[in-house]
Design an enzyme around this catalytic site. Structure first.
Site, mmCIF file in Angstrom:
data_model
loop_
_atom_site.group_PDB
_atom_site.id
_atom_site.type_symbol
_atom_site.label_atom_id
_atom_site.label_comp_id
_atom_site.label_asym_id
_atom_site.label_seq_id
_atom_site.Cartn_x
_atom_site.Cartn_y
_atom_site.Cartn_z
ATOM 1 N N MET A 30 0.846 -1.190 0.000
ATOM 2 C CA MET A 30 0.000 0.000 0.000
ATOM 3 C C MET A 30 0.890 1.252 0.000
ATOM 4 S SD MET A 30 -3.429 -0.964 2.045
ATOM 5 C CE MET A 30 -2.823 -0.784 3.694
ATOM 6 N N ALA A 32 4.094 3.843 1.042
ATOM 7 C CA ALA A 32 4.785 4.281 2.267
ATOM 8 C C ALA A 32 5.868 3.257 2.606
ATOM 9 C CB ALA A 32 3.797 4.466 3.417
ATOM 10 N N LEU A 33 6.676 2.971 1.611
ATOM 11 C CA LEU A 33 7.608 1.847 1.707
ATOM 12 C C LEU A 33 8.725 2.110 2.718
ATOM 13 C CD1 LEU A 33 7.949 0.983 -2.096
ATOM 14 C CD2 LEU A 33 6.281 0.140 -0.436
ATOM 15 N N HIS A 37 9.477 -3.551 3.358
ATOM 16 C CA HIS A 37 8.979 -3.789 1.990
ATOM 17 C C HIS A 37 10.148 -4.059 1.040
ATOM 18 C CE1 HIS A 37 5.703 -0.961 3.441
ATOM 19 N NE2 HIS A 37 5.006 -1.998 3.043
ATOM 20 N N ASP A 152 2.819 -9.413 9.156
ATOM 21 C CA ASP A 152 1.365 -9.604 9.103
ATOM 22 C C ASP A 152 1.115 -11.111 9.022
ATOM 23 O OD1 ASP A 152 0.372 -6.776 8.923
ATOM 24 O OD2 ASP A 152 1.813 -6.803 7.295
ATOM 25 N N SER A 188 4.674 0.968 8.225
ATOM 26 C CA SER A 188 4.378 2.317 7.716
ATOM 27 C C SER A 188 3.710 3.155 8.802
ATOM 28 C CB SER A 188 3.446 2.226 6.512
ATOM 29 O OG SER A 188 3.975 1.336 5.568
ATOM 30 N N ARG A 189 3.099 2.485 9.782
ATOM 31 C CA ARG A 189 2.370 3.214 10.817
ATOM 32 C C ARG A 189 3.280 3.754 11.915
ATOM 33 N NH1 ARG A 189 -3.217 1.537 10.256
ATOM 34 N NH2 ARG A 189 -3.265 -0.049 8.654
HETATM 35 O O1 PAF Z 1 -0.041 -5.738 3.838
HETATM 36 C C1 PAF Z 1 -0.472 -4.843 3.087
HETATM 37 O O2 PAF Z 1 0.181 -3.803 2.876
HETATM 38 C C2 PAF Z 1 -1.845 -4.985 2.450
HETATM 39 O O3 PAF Z 1 -2.726 -5.650 3.300
HETATM 40 C C3 PAF Z 1 -1.799 -5.662 1.077
HETATM 41 C C4 PAF Z 1 -1.329 -7.104 1.149
HETATM 42 C C5 PAF Z 1 -0.888 -4.881 0.150
HETATM 43 C C6 PAF Z 1 -3.200 -5.661 0.462
HETATM 44 O O4 PAF Z 1 -3.689 -4.370 0.298
#
Ligand code: PAF
Length: 282
Positions: A30, A32-33, A37, A152, A188-189
């Site tokens: 999403m 905001a790397l 990432h 996650d 990112s948070r």
């Molecule tokens: O983990 C994330 O950043 C999001 O849940 C994903 C897998 C890109 C799906 O929007």
């Protein structure tokens, strides 16, 4: 590096890869790397003939509108970072491009009990949204390998389940958590934490590390109770949950012996930020 906004343009570019033996690596994000990432993207680049990174803030996985609006959008910086690790293709579609009217994009996958506890219990509809966007992205990109972060934990386990249920060729590759110097899992948070909250957040991983050490001698019930107390004692912190589960099925365990591989997962709120972390116990 090429930035695609349209499904058709990306698919046209990839068409020669679809019809050859070349492998496509894919990292859904999403934006905001951060380094977490980039470690996924690096693997995708190194282990495939071509790699695609998607940047799409998916509205269907947010149960809180304010959280969606607050989510950082940093496309220019993200592109520089992706360039620095040799990623060639970026897919950054609009919401309309992802979810055109009339197209049924629901994943249709039943996750059963895997999705109703931990994050599922605290974020209504979240995993339906994640499954929807990941299925749509995989349908578009058609990757051989999709790289996801261990941070996650529940998400990567559900996406692995989804690929199996849909009988897709895409293999989910789970990459280790990248941490700050004090052990805080990169996210990112994290940028929304005040300096004081940021300092306290570093303790979450230390609690999990002690839990892992204690698991060598104490029962699951004992280590769980002790670690939960320690999380509650972090200044300004409120744990949403701490669960010790089967690392494959995500079933809650009563004894360590009840599963071959075991993971402890937690989410702790500090200030306005929910911080996820986990530790494989064995
Ligand atoms: O983990 C994330 O950043 C999001 O849940 C994903 C897998 C890109 C799906 O929007």
């Amino acid at each position: 590096m090429i930035l695609f906004e349209k499904v058709a343009d990306l698919q046209q570019y990839l068409s020669e890869y679809y019809t050859s033996d070349a492998t496509i690596g894919f990292v859904p994000t999403m934006g905001a790397l951060h380094e977490g990432h980039l470690s996924l993207v690096q693997q995708a680049v190194e282990r495939n003939d071509i790699s695609v990174c998607s940047i799409f803030v998916n509205p269907t996985q947010f149960d809180d509108k304010a959280d969606l609006e607050r989510y950082p959008r940093t496309l220019a910086e993200d592109m520089d970072l992706l360039r620095s690790v040799g990623n060639r293709l970026i897919f950054s579609p609009t919401v309309e491009e992802m979810y055109p009217p009339g197209l049924d994009t629901a994943s249709g996958v039943d996750f059963g009990d895997m999705a109703t506890h931990m994050e599922g219990a605290h974020r209504s509809g979240h995993f339906e949204g994640v499954a929807q966007v990941v299925k749509r992205l995989v349908d578009i990109v058609q990757p051989d390998h999709m790289y996801m972060g261990q941070k996650d934990y529940q998400q990567q386990a559900l996406m692995r389940h989804m690929m199996r249920e849909l009988d897709y060729k895409t293999e989910v590759v789970t990459c280790p958590i990248i941490r700050e110097a004090d052990g805080l899992a990169m996210s990112s948070r994290n940028r929304h934490l005040t300096p004081e909250e940021r300092e306290n957040a570093g303790q979450i991983n230390k609690v999990l590390a002690r839990l892992k050490e204690n698991a060598k001698t104490l029962s699951l019930t004992e280590v769980h109770a002790q670690a939960l107390r320690e999380l509650e004692n972090i200044p300004g912190a409120t744990p949403d949950y701490l669960e010790i589960v089967d690392a494959l099925t995500l079933k809650r365990l009563n004894n360590f012996e009840d599963a071959e591989s075991v993971v402890a997962c937690t989410t702790v709120r500090i200030g306005k930020v929910r911080l996820l972390d986990n530790m494989i116990l064995r």
